[in-house]
Design a protein around this motif. Structure first.
Motif, PDB file in Angstrom:
ATOM      1  N   UNK A 185      12.860  10.463   1.298  1.00  0.00           N
ATOM      2  CA  UNK A 185      11.528  10.056   0.838  1.00  0.00           C
ATOM      3  C   UNK A 185      10.444  10.626   1.747  1.00  0.00           C
ATOM      4  N   UNK A 186      10.684  10.594   3.066  1.00  0.00           N
ATOM      5  CA  UNK A 186       9.690  11.152   4.007  1.00  0.00           C
ATOM      6  C   UNK A 186       9.476  12.641   3.745  1.00  0.00           C
ATOM      7  N   UNK A 187      10.580  13.345   3.505  1.00  0.00           N
ATOM      8  CA  UNK A 187      10.476  14.792   3.261  1.00  0.00           C
ATOM      9  C   UNK A 187       9.803  15.086   1.924  1.00  0.00           C
ATOM     10  N   UNK A 188      10.051  14.237   0.921  1.00  0.00           N
ATOM     11  CA  UNK A 188       9.386  14.412  -0.375  1.00  0.00           C
ATOM     12  C   UNK A 188       7.870  14.301  -0.204  1.00  0.00           C
ATOM     13  N   UNK A 189       7.438  13.315   0.587  1.00  0.00           N
ATOM     14  CA  UNK A 189       6.008  13.104   0.760  1.00  0.00           C
ATOM     15  C   UNK A 189       5.352  14.252   1.534  1.00  0.00           C
ATOM     16  N   UNK A 190       6.057  14.796   2.534  1.00  0.00           N
ATOM     17  CA  UNK A 190       5.451  15.834   3.371  1.00  0.00           C
ATOM     18  C   UNK A 190       5.615  17.244   2.802  1.00  0.00           C
ATOM     19  N   UNK A 191       6.595  17.435   1.907  1.00  0.00           N
ATOM     20  CA  UNK A 191       6.863  18.777   1.391  1.00  0.00           C
ATOM     21  C   UNK A 191       5.772  19.235   0.423  1.00  0.00           C
ATOM     22  N   UNK A 192       5.287  20.447   0.627  1.00  0.00           N
ATOM     23  CA  UNK A 192       4.301  21.003  -0.286  1.00  0.00           C
ATOM     24  C   UNK A 192       4.925  21.394  -1.617  1.00  0.00           C
ATOM     25  N   UNK A 193       6.247  21.593  -1.610  1.00  0.00           N
ATOM     26  CA  UNK A 193       6.931  21.992  -2.850  1.00  0.00           C
ATOM     27  C   UNK A 193       7.179  20.806  -3.780  1.00  0.00           C
ATOM     28  N   UNK A 194       7.233  19.606  -3.223  1.00  0.00           N
ATOM     29  CA  UNK A 194       7.446  18.408  -4.048  1.00  0.00           C
ATOM     30  C   UNK A 194       6.087  17.899  -4.503  1.00  0.00           C
TER      31      UNK A 194
END
Length: 887
Positions: A789-798
């Motif tokens: 979830x943390x990576x989803x929020x920070x990823x520009x691709x998501x």
């Protein structure tokens, strides 16, 4: 209301099979022996039917060790007197399990005689009630096999003759105190039986004995009494075993809680809201000497049995937090700063001054009133929330004095005690609030009642819970079980004597409050055990929603102390930690959806692509099933002939007592023994649901058909398991999904699911709500999900992501499957993902390391989403793997 029972709960089937597999190799047709009780000097012969065990101790021990190995339990080195223990947490269906085990042992091995031994009236009534309400369910499951059950009644001693002579399943329920003493009627010569001992009718049947709550029957006298029943074996069922003889199955509190098989537990501590009155301190005496002044105080101390009141001698500078063995309520402000002998008082670091003979923090009327208010408020909130789901809400008050609820005038006319008066005052005030007016459908007098024992005049009275006067009370509690669950029955608040706690295990008890003027000696597990069962709706169907199944304990102590005491009890009883599983009600938070997310184009992009429902069909080749199943049977281990115990017994009843003479007894392996061959094809057909023709082809092709003549029962058991495994694999591999017309997952279900959670290390706090459907936090189950979830929020691709709700499920042959995530991914192109997050300890997910059932559900997930052209289904451990899958 008719309670519905689910026949396919895996944890219950595992417990049942753990017993059934102990007897693998026992021939069905040889499991019953005819006998007669011959009375000298008369022409009266009693023809009876008894269980008979043929497999040897060596075979039994081998079976036992195999079961223990499969269940990851310490391996036994001996049979320990044919005692076997099954550990099941309160509320998980222990009684259902042992009753169904009776049917299964009869189905597999034709055993017919069973005795259920109970330690108390409450548990006897519970067993009897379960025999009654499960009867139709079991009759449907087991082809309406004739069953006769009875409760032992010393006034109807001749009924035991029917137990011994019946040729159907015979179940006898008996209290340990009815046969543990020499002076019991069952152990004395009886004129109705020509002067014989009634217990011989039980002994001669060689029954399988089931002991319910054996920890209450561990004295030498009681253990000897059970052995005197001449059991074929003894099956011991409990949540809190004192001794685990040959443990074969364990579902302890931690497993049950983590699997969602019982309610979540939360504590609402009244004391925490009264900081000036939050710790009990009574100043008993102040004593000066030539060198110092000391005070004798009474405080509450943590010990292995919970919280107890003890006297301690203190001097200036002593810390009551340390003296109480770190009881939370004494942590701040309870250092003894001064002891004043002349004024007979002590000063505490919180500024309080207490004089000799005075008390602070005792459970006063004000505190108990506040407990009651909190209980009623919590009840009304839950009833408001659950009424649309057809779920009745019950609250249970345990009290230690009947007079606090019901009093009597000098003319024996009943009148309300203070608890009844308080209740009606508080309820009347709360129900007038606008939020609860829709619940105001009944007169206040109709919504509460007391369940207490009565004297001969019908007056309610205090009892220990084990007296004859309690029998009718337990019977009433059990008989009213379904009535209380009826949502149209006005009774919602129940007052009961704390001594009667064993009888209360109604699934819809959502609040428990103990109102004791003296400190409760009830163990925490006993207290919460009355409300742990999963709730049922108005149709009697079990509810699995964790947002519904929440038990609130309104405690008269600090949350930290309650949690610590419960954790210690579980650690002492099971050697496992329960830490972090008891919740503080004050820390409960609502999971709110972002306002207007339903109209967000990014949400609709993926939701519109996955919202269609599907159904499935399985496509497999019967020829391939026959080929693979025959190969699986061919590769089974060598099936050896069982070692057979052959016993002939003659039982003769004389005026001097009972004489037993063995006419023959030997143990040997019968390699060439000619068994009565059962219906092999029919038996395997019942277990696999294949046609007899297909089963015959499988057996013939396996080349193992001659093993039937060596050990028919063991062959049927192993062959059925091999065919079932093969069939499951083929069905999953050949599964095909298709969309169901216009059926969809409805958007309104988001609104209908008002989630409340307790924040933990895995909960994800949302910083950018525009990328998801949540406003503040996302409830998650693991560190892997939290990192995702943390990576989803920070990823520009998501561009957008959300956790799929628990009602978004895909049907499979092995149960429902709830995928993890829905994701809008955009780099060079836009991709819509449904992702399953798994951590196998490898750089990318290694599916071979997952459990079989996880692998099978993932295969079904892939097959389901193949029907959605623009959806990519992936199993990943990180967001980075989604980007890699696009390369």
């Amino acid at each position: 209301m008719i309670l519905h029972f689910e026949p396919n709960l895996q944890f219950q089937l595992d417990a049942i099979n753990s017993v059934v597999h102990l007897f693998e190799g026992q021939p069905m047709e040889e499991s019953i022996m005819d006998f007669n009780l011959q009375e000298k000097g008369t022409f009266d012969f009693v023809d009876g039917v008894a269980n008979r065990l043929l497999i040897s101790d060596e075979q039994l021990l081998s079976n036992l060790q195999k079961v223990q190995e499969e269940n990851e339990i310490s391996i036994s080195s001996n049979l320990n007197g044919m005692n076997f223990s099954i550990e099941m947490e309160t509320g998980t269906g222990k009684t259902y399990v042992y009753l169904r085990t009776i049917y299964e042992l009869n189905k597999q091995y034709s055993f017919k005689k069973f005795v259920i031994v109970v330690p108390s009236v409450a548990i006897r009534e519970g067993a009897l009630k379960n025999l009654e309400i499960t009867h139709k369910h079991f009759q449907n499951l087991y082809d309406h096999i004739p069953v006769h059950y009875q409760v032992y009644d010393s006034g109807k001693i001749s009924a035991l003759r029917g137990f011994a002579t019946g040729n159907n399943i015979e179940i006898l329920v008996i209290n340990i105190d009815a046969f543990a003493k020499d002076e019991n009627i069952i152990n004395k010569p009886n004129d109705k039986l020509n002067g014989k001992l009634p217990i011989e009718f039980i002994r001669s049947a060689n029954p399988i004995v089931i002991v319910d709550e054996p920890q209450n029957m561990e004295t030498d006298k009681r253990k000897t009494a059970i052995d005197n029943l001449n059991p074929l074996c003894t099956l011991r069922y409990s949540a809190t075993h004192k001794n685990t003889y040959n443990l074969i199955y364990s579902l302890n509190p931690v497993k049950a809680y983590d699997l969602g098989l019982v309610k979540q537990i939360e504590v609402d501590s009244v004391i925490e809201e009264n900081s000036s009155n939050d710790a009990f301190v009574a100043v008993e005496t102040i004593t000066p000497t030539k060198t110092k002044v000391t005070a004798k105080l009474s405080i509450h101390i943590n010990d292995k049995n919970g919280v107890t009141k003890k006297s301690v001698t203190v001097k200036a500078g002593d810390d009551l937090y340390k003296l109480s063995k770190e009881r939370e309520v004494y942590r701040n402000g309870y250092i003894v700063e001064e002891i004043d002998a002349s004024n007979q008082c002590i000063s505490l670091s919180n500024g309080n001054v207490l004089y000799a003979g005075t008390t602070q923090g005792a459970l006063t009327d004000e505190v108990m009133k506040f407990q009651m208010q909190k209980t009623i408020e919590e009840h009304l909130k839950k009833e408001l929330k659950l009424q649309s789901k057809g779920i009745k809400v019950l609250s249970l008050f345990f009290i230690d004095r009947v007079a606090n609820y019901r009093q009597y005038t000098q003319d024996d006319n009943p009148e309300q005690g203070k608890f009844a008066r308080w209740f009606e005052e508080i309820y009347t005030e709360l129900i007038q609030k606008n939020a609860y007016k829709t619940l105001n459908r009944y007169d206040v007098a109709a919504i509460h009642n007391g369940y207490f024992s009565q004297d001969k005049k019908g007056k309610l009275k205090d009892t220990s819970g084990e007296t004859l006067a309690d029998d009718d009370t337990y019977s009433l509690i059990m008989k009213d079980k379904e009535k209380l669950l009826n949502i149209n029955n006005p009774l919602r608040f129940i007052f009961s004597h704390s001594a009667l706690r064993e009888g209360w295990d109604n699934p819809n008890v959502f609040q428990i409050c103990t109102l004791n003027e003296t400190k409760s000696e009830m163990k925490k597990r006993q207290e919460i055990g009355r409300g742990l069962r999963l709730a049922v709706d108005s149709e009697g169907k079990r509810i699995y929603d964790s947002n519904v199944n929440r038990l609130t304990v309104i405690a008269n102590e600090a949350y930290g102390d309650f949690a610590k005491a419960l954790q210690q009890e579980i650690e002492d009883d099971f050697g496992v930690e329960f830490k972090g599983r008891i919740k503080n009600k004050r820390e409960r938070v609502s999971v709110k959806y972002r306002k207007g997310f339903e109209a967000d184009p990014k949400f609709l992009e993926i939701w519109n692509r996955i919202r269609k429902k599907t159904t499935y069909r399985v496509n497999y080749s019967t020829d391939e099933l026959i080929r693979q199943a025959s190969k699986a049977i061919k590769e089974l281990p060598i099936i050896s002939a069982p070692s057979i115990r052959s016993t002939k017994v003659n039982i003769t009843m004389t005026d001097q007592g009972v004489e037993t003479s063995y006419l023959g007894d030997k143990i040997e392996s019968y390699g060439n023994y000619k068994w009565d061959i059962p219906d092999i094809l029919g038996n395997i057909q019942n277990r696999t649901e294949l046609t007899r023709h297909a089963i015959l082809q499988i057996l013939q092709l396996s080349g193992r058909i001659n093993d039937i003549f060596i050990n028919p029962q063991l062959f049927m058991d192993l062959a059925s398991q091999a065919i079932r495994r093969t069939l499951n694999d083929l069905m999953i591999n050949g599964i095909k999904y298709q969309k169901i017309g216009g059926e969809e997952y409805e958007m309104r279900l988001f609104e209908g699911q008002e989630l409340e959670i307790y924040l933990n290390d895995f909960s994800f706090k949302v910083s950018d709500a525009s990328k998801t459907i949540y406003e503040q936090c996302v409830p998650l189950d693991s560190e892997t999900e939290n990192q995702f979830a943390r990576d989803c929020e920070s990823s520009e691709q998501i561009k957008f992501y959300f956790k799929l709700p628990n009602w978004f499920t895909i049907p499979t042959p092995i149960g429902l499957y709830n995928p993890d995530w829905a994701i809008v991914f955009e780099d060079d192109k836009k991709i819509y993902f449904v992702a399953e997050t798994k951590n196998t300890g490898t750089k990318s997910v290694d599916l071979s390391r997952l459990r079989d059932v996880e692998q099978q559900k993932i295969k079904c997930g892939k097959a389901h989403f193949k029907q959605f052209d623009e959806i990519e289904y992936r199993v990943v451990s990180s967001v980075g793997e989604l980007a890699e899958s696009d390369l």
